[in-house]
Design a protein around this motif. Structure first.
Motif, PDB file in Angstrom:
ATOM      1  N   ASN A 174       3.073 -16.117   6.660  1.00 59.25           N
ATOM      2  CA  ASN A 174       2.889 -15.300   7.854  1.00 59.25           C
ATOM      3  C   ASN A 174       2.377 -13.908   7.513  1.00 59.25           C
ATOM      4  O   ASN A 174       1.535 -13.345   8.238  1.00 59.25           O
ATOM      5  CB  ASN A 174       4.201 -15.203   8.633  1.00 59.25           C
ATOM      6  N   LEU A 175       2.872 -13.332   6.420  1.00 59.83           N
ATOM      7  CA  LEU A 175       2.393 -12.014   6.002  1.00 59.83           C
ATOM      8  C   LEU A 175       0.920 -12.080   5.592  1.00 59.83           C
ATOM      9  O   LEU A 175       0.131 -11.190   5.928  1.00 59.83           O
ATOM     10  CB  LEU A 175       3.233 -11.481   4.852  1.00 59.83           C
ATOM     11  N   VAL A 176       0.550 -13.130   4.862  1.00 60.18           N
ATOM     12  CA  VAL A 176      -0.846 -13.276   4.440  1.00 60.18           C
ATOM     13  C   VAL A 176      -1.762 -13.442   5.645  1.00 60.18           C
ATOM     14  O   VAL A 176      -2.854 -12.877   5.698  1.00 60.18           O
ATOM     15  CB  VAL A 176      -0.987 -14.477   3.475  1.00 60.18           C
ATOM     16  N   ARG A 177      -1.305 -14.193   6.616  1.00 59.66           N
ATOM     17  CA  ARG A 177      -2.102 -14.370   7.833  1.00 59.66           C
ATOM     18  C   ARG A 177      -2.285 -13.033   8.553  1.00 59.66           C
ATOM     19  O   ARG A 177      -3.374 -12.721   9.035  1.00 59.66           O
ATOM     20  CB  ARG A 177      -1.422 -15.369   8.770  1.00 59.66           C
ATOM     21  N   GLY A 178      -1.206 -12.252   8.638  1.00 61.30           N
ATOM     22  CA  GLY A 178      -1.320 -10.935   9.257  1.00 61.30           C
ATOM     23  C   GLY A 178      -2.281 -10.039   8.497  1.00 61.30           C
ATOM     24  O   GLY A 178      -3.077  -9.308   9.102  1.00 61.30           O
ATOM     25  N   ASP A 179      -2.223 -10.086   7.160  1.00 57.48           N
ATOM     26  CA  ASP A 179      -3.160  -9.313   6.345  1.00 57.48           C
ATOM     27  C   ASP A 179      -4.597  -9.717   6.647  1.00 57.48           C
ATOM     28  O   ASP A 179      -5.501  -8.866   6.735  1.00 57.48           O
ATOM     29  CB  ASP A 179      -2.889  -9.532   4.853  1.00 57.48           C
ATOM     30  N   ALA A 180      -4.834 -11.026   6.784  1.00 56.35           N
ATOM     31  CA  ALA A 180      -6.189 -11.527   7.030  1.00 56.35           C
ATOM     32  C   ALA A 180      -6.725 -11.031   8.370  1.00 56.35           C
ATOM     33  O   ALA A 180      -7.917 -10.704   8.486  1.00 56.35           O
ATOM     34  CB  ALA A 180      -6.191 -13.052   6.982  1.00 56.35           C
ATOM     35  N   SER A 181      -5.860 -10.966   9.384  1.00 56.28           N
ATOM     36  CA  SER A 181      -6.315 -10.475  10.689  1.00 56.28           C
ATOM     37  C   SER A 181      -6.713  -9.010  10.605  1.00 56.28           C
ATOM     38  O   SER A 181      -7.697  -8.584  11.223  1.00 56.28           O
ATOM     39  CB  SER A 181      -5.219 -10.677  11.742  1.00 56.28           C
ATOM     40  N   LEU A 182      -5.956  -8.231   9.822  1.00 61.42           N
ATOM     41  CA  LEU A 182      -6.292  -6.823   9.640  1.00 61.42           C
ATOM     42  C   LEU A 182      -7.618  -6.674   8.897  1.00 61.42           C
ATOM     43  O   LEU A 182      -8.521  -5.939   9.327  1.00 61.42           O
ATOM     44  CB  LEU A 182      -5.170  -6.105   8.895  1.00 61.42           C
ATOM     45  N   THR A 183      -7.753  -7.385   7.777  1.00 64.31           N
ATOM     46  CA  THR A 183      -8.970  -7.276   6.966  1.00 64.31           C
ATOM     47  C   THR A 183     -10.194  -7.708   7.749  1.00 64.31           C
ATOM     48  O   THR A 183     -11.276  -7.100   7.627  1.00 64.31           O
ATOM     49  CB  THR A 183      -8.825  -8.131   5.693  1.00 64.31           C
ATOM     50  N   SER A 184     -10.059  -8.740   8.551  1.00 63.83           N
ATOM     51  CA  SER A 184     -11.191  -9.231   9.336  1.00 63.83           C
ATOM     52  C   SER A 184     -11.706  -8.164  10.297  1.00 63.83           C
ATOM     53  O   SER A 184     -12.921  -7.953  10.429  1.00 63.83           O
ATOM     54  CB  SER A 184     -10.774 -10.480  10.120  1.00 63.83           C
ATOM     55  N   LEU A 185     -10.775  -7.460  10.940  1.00 66.89           N
ATOM     56  CA  LEU A 185     -11.195  -6.411  11.865  1.00 66.89           C
ATOM     57  C   LEU A 185     -11.828  -5.243  11.118  1.00 66.89           C
ATOM     58  O   LEU A 185     -12.831  -4.666  11.568  1.00 66.89           O
ATOM     59  CB  LEU A 185     -10.003  -5.928  12.693  1.00 66.89           C
ATOM     60  N   LEU A 186     -11.275  -4.902   9.950  1.00 68.31           N
ATOM     61  CA  LEU A 186     -11.865  -3.819   9.158  1.00 68.31           C
ATOM     62  C   LEU A 186     -13.282  -4.177   8.725  1.00 68.31           C
ATOM     63  O   LEU A 186     -14.183  -3.317   8.739  1.00 68.31           O
ATOM     64  CB  LEU A 186     -10.995  -3.542   7.928  1.00 68.31           C
ATOM     65  N   ASP A 187     -13.502  -5.422   8.339  1.00 71.82           N
ATOM     66  CA  ASP A 187     -14.840  -5.858   7.930  1.00 71.82           C
ATOM     67  C   ASP A 187     -15.821  -5.744   9.096  1.00 71.82           C
ATOM     68  O   ASP A 187     -16.960  -5.276   8.923  1.00 71.82           O
ATOM     69  CB  ASP A 187     -14.795  -7.311   7.436  1.00 71.82           C
ATOM     70  N   GLU A 188     -15.396  -6.172  10.280  1.00 74.00           N
ATOM     71  CA  GLU A 188     -16.269  -6.080  11.454  1.00 74.00           C
ATOM     72  C   GLU A 188     -16.558  -4.625  11.806  1.00 74.00           C
ATOM     73  O   GLU A 188     -17.679  -4.285  12.213  1.00 74.00           O
ATOM     74  CB  GLU A 188     -15.629  -6.793  12.635  1.00 74.00           C
ATOM     75  N   ALA A 189     -15.536  -3.772  11.649  1.00 74.68           N
ATOM     76  CA  ALA A 189     -15.735  -2.350  11.941  1.00 74.68           C
ATOM     77  C   ALA A 189     -16.734  -1.727  10.961  1.00 74.68           C
ATOM     78  O   ALA A 189     -17.628  -0.964  11.362  1.00 74.68           O
ATOM     79  CB  ALA A 189     -14.400  -1.615  11.878  1.00 74.68           C
ATOM     80  N   ASP A 190     -16.601  -2.048   9.675  1.00 77.54           N
ATOM     81  CA  ASP A 190     -17.532  -1.514   8.678  1.00 77.54           C
ATOM     82  C   ASP A 190     -18.961  -1.971   8.960  1.00 77.54           C
ATOM     83  O   ASP A 190     -19.915  -1.191   8.828  1.00 77.54           O
ATOM     84  CB  ASP A 190     -17.112  -1.960   7.272  1.00 77.54           C
ATOM     85  N   ALA A 191     -19.111  -3.227   9.342  1.00 71.50           N
ATOM     86  CA  ALA A 191     -20.442  -3.741   9.656  1.00 71.50           C
ATOM     87  C   ALA A 191     -21.029  -3.037  10.874  1.00 71.50           C
ATOM     88  O   ALA A 191     -22.228  -2.734  10.915  1.00 71.50           O
ATOM     89  CB  ALA A 191     -20.368  -5.252   9.893  1.00 71.50           C
ATOM     90  N   PHE A 192     -20.182  -2.739  11.858  1.00 71.82           N
ATOM     91  CA  PHE A 192     -20.638  -2.024  13.053  1.00 71.82           C
ATOM     92  C   PHE A 192     -21.096  -0.618  12.702  1.00 71.82           C
ATOM     93  O   PHE A 192     -22.133  -0.145  13.191  1.00 71.82           O
ATOM     94  CB  PHE A 192     -19.502  -1.973  14.076  1.00 71.82           C
ATOM     95  N   VAL A 193     -20.336   0.053  11.825  1.00 74.44           N
ATOM     96  CA  VAL A 193     -20.697   1.408  11.399  1.00 74.44           C
ATOM     97  C   VAL A 193     -22.048   1.403  10.682  1.00 74.44           C
ATOM     98  O   VAL A 193     -22.931   2.225  10.961  1.00 74.44           O
ATOM     99  CB  VAL A 193     -19.600   1.989  10.482  1.00 74.44           C
ATOM    100  N   ALA A 194     -22.221   0.458   9.761  1.00 73.47           N
ATOM    101  CA  ALA A 194     -23.473   0.377   9.006  1.00 73.47           C
ATOM    102  C   ALA A 194     -24.652   0.036   9.910  1.00 73.47           C
ATOM    103  O   ALA A 194     -25.742   0.622   9.795  1.00 73.47           O
ATOM    104  CB  ALA A 194     -23.338  -0.662   7.896  1.00 73.47           C
ATOM    105  N   ARG A 195     -24.446  -0.894  10.813  1.00 71.79           N
ATOM    106  CA  ARG A 195     -25.529  -1.356  11.688  1.00 71.79           C
ATOM    107  C   ARG A 195     -26.002  -0.261  12.632  1.00 71.79           C
ATOM    108  O   ARG A 195     -27.188  -0.177  12.969  1.00 71.79           O
ATOM    109  CB  ARG A 195     -25.037  -2.568  12.486  1.00 71.79           C
ATOM    110  N   ASN A 196     -25.057   0.589  13.048  1.00 73.54           N
ATOM    111  CA  ASN A 196     -25.397   1.625  14.026  1.00 73.54           C
ATOM    112  C   ASN A 196     -25.559   3.011  13.415  1.00 73.54           C
ATOM    113  O   ASN A 196     -25.788   3.984  14.143  1.00 73.54           O
ATOM    114  CB  ASN A 196     -24.327   1.664  15.122  1.00 73.54           C
TER     115      ASN A 196
END
Length: 428
Positions: free
Chosen positions: A283-305
């Motif tokens: 459960n902790l690993v799954r929670g970590d993955a949800s956090l990392t996934s959002l951070l990755d999408e945020a970084d991609a949004f920053v770079a793209r824009n």
């Protein structure tokens, strides 16, 4: 006693009912809002003392009023205390002159036979309405899983009955639930000096903020608030996020480092002993993955824009697994552990037993399309995922109410066009 007649009856005087009232008024639809207690009662009497909103004041509000208009001490990036949230809705009702009648409980709604509309029995008499909007929201009845008998030698309560640490007896406490409520209550008890066990099930763990922007902002620019359906297996996953102490990212390992004992999903109870699943680390690993996934999408949004937002490497830091994770507790004798209280932060269920119409599935869930019921004249507002991910939130329910008011207004115009029945009010 004469029967009162209204065009549209809205049941519930919380955020959904007030949003509905505003949009009905804009369309000139005569209506009445019934609230069995006070406006936004649950914010006052069914939440713990230190609760604050989980979204910042600039985000979790209606478009027509800011929190600072109600309490100047609340700034845009603050998380409003629960009493201020309740006061906000009272102020909003006054601002839009919502026709709210408090202290009236709706007991039943049934369709009239041989004529239009519904017969509504209330604690104050009978009302007939052409349309009924169920705006009671998703948090109607506290859910406590039937795991531990009420005869067990331990105080049990739902999170909606918890107020503060002083309410609990001496001894350790077990909090069951890894969503926002469970984590915040467990943290408060730990800070009060209690020995705390926290039962952690599957969850998502978003960042409170990242690169100088709040989690709510990121969900907005990434289009996630407007997602129309939950992903597979995510319909009922708890979200661990907090606005406490100015807002912070939930980190279960950090809580353990401060002295909290984490255990897996609570499964069963026998002869004074609780048994837990072996899923804590997963459960902790799954929670970590949800956090990392959002951070990755945020970084991609920053770079793209090409946005000039500061990097935030600390957001990806993962603490080492504590002893309670590497060597998990699978059973716990309550007496030996000194546990004298259990708080069930296990969510709520809807209850539409008062709505006696044919619009529910075999599990009692409303059949609807964006809140428009399959039973003509019945509408729902404030349901999770009613039209999008944000439907249960203050701003989301406002937009869903606009859609329903548009539909109601259009229907009234059709029915009012040279209609021969005196039961229908002609639209001017």
């Amino acid at each position: 006693m004469a029967i009162e007649r209204v065009d549209t009856l809205v049941v519930g005087g919380g955020q959904a009912g007030l949003a509905m009232s505003e949009h009905l008024s804009k369309h000139g639809v005569p209506h009445l809002v019934l609230e069995r207690h006070r406006i936004a009662e649950r914010w006052r009497s069914e939440r713990w003392d230190s609760l604050v909103a989980n979204g910042p004041a600039w985000h979790d509000r209606f478009p027509g009023l800011e929190f600072a208009d109600v309490d100047p001490a609340v700034r845009d990036d603050d998380f409003a205390p629960k009493e201020v949230v309740a006061d906000y809705f009272v102020a909003y009702a006054e601002k839009i002159t919502a026709p709210v009648r408090s202290g009236v409980e709706v007991l039943s709604v049934e369709r009239n036979h041989g004529r239009s509309g519904f017969r509504v029995e209330t604690s104050a008499g009978t009302i007939e309405a052409e349309r009924v909007v169920a705006a009671t929201g998703p948090f109607q009845h506290a859910l406590i899983p039937p795991v531990i008998t009420t005869k067990a030698p331990v105080q049990q309560m739902h999170s909606s009955a918890y107020r503060n640490p002083g309410q609990l007896p001496d001894g350790a406490a077990l909090v069951v639930g890894a969503g926002s409520s469970g984590v915040q209550i467990a943290d408060e008890l730990l800070r009060a000096g209690k020995r705390v066990y926290l039962s952690v099930g599957p969850h998502d763990r978003p960042p409170r903020s990242y690169r100088g922007r709040d989690f709510c902002w990121w969900l907005g620019v990434l289009g996630k608030w407007d997602a129309e359906t939950p992903g597979p297996g995510t319909e009922h996953v708890a979200i661990a996020v907090s606005g406490a102490r100015g807002g912070e990212t939930i980190d279960f390992r950090r809580l353990a480092a401060r002295g909290m004992t984490l255990v897996g999903l609570t499964e069963s109870y026998r002869d004074g002993t609780l048994f837990f699943a072996t899923d804590l680390a997963e459960n902790l690993v799954r929670g970590d993955a949800s956090l990392t996934s959002l951070l990755d999408e945020a970084d991609a949004f920053v770079a793209r824009n090409g946005l000039d937002l500061p990097e935030d490497p600390q957001a990806r830091k993962v603490e080492a697994d504590p002893e309670c994770v590497t060597n998990p507790i699978l059973e716990l004798n309550l007496a030996e552990a000194g546990i004298t209280s259990i708080i069930w932060a296990t969510g709520f269920a809807t209850d539409f037993s008062w709505l006696k119409v044919d619009t529910f599935d075999e599990k009692g869930r409303p059949k609807h399309q964006r809140g428009v019921s399959q039973e003509p004249g019945i509408y729902f507002l404030g349901l999770p995922w009613q039209s999008r991910r944000g439907s249960s939130f203050i701003w989301g329910v406002w937009h869903d109410a606009k859609h329903l008011a548009d539909r109601i207004s259009t229907q009234r115009k059709y029915l009012g066009y040279h209609h021969p029945s005196p039961n229908f009010e002609a639209v001017k």
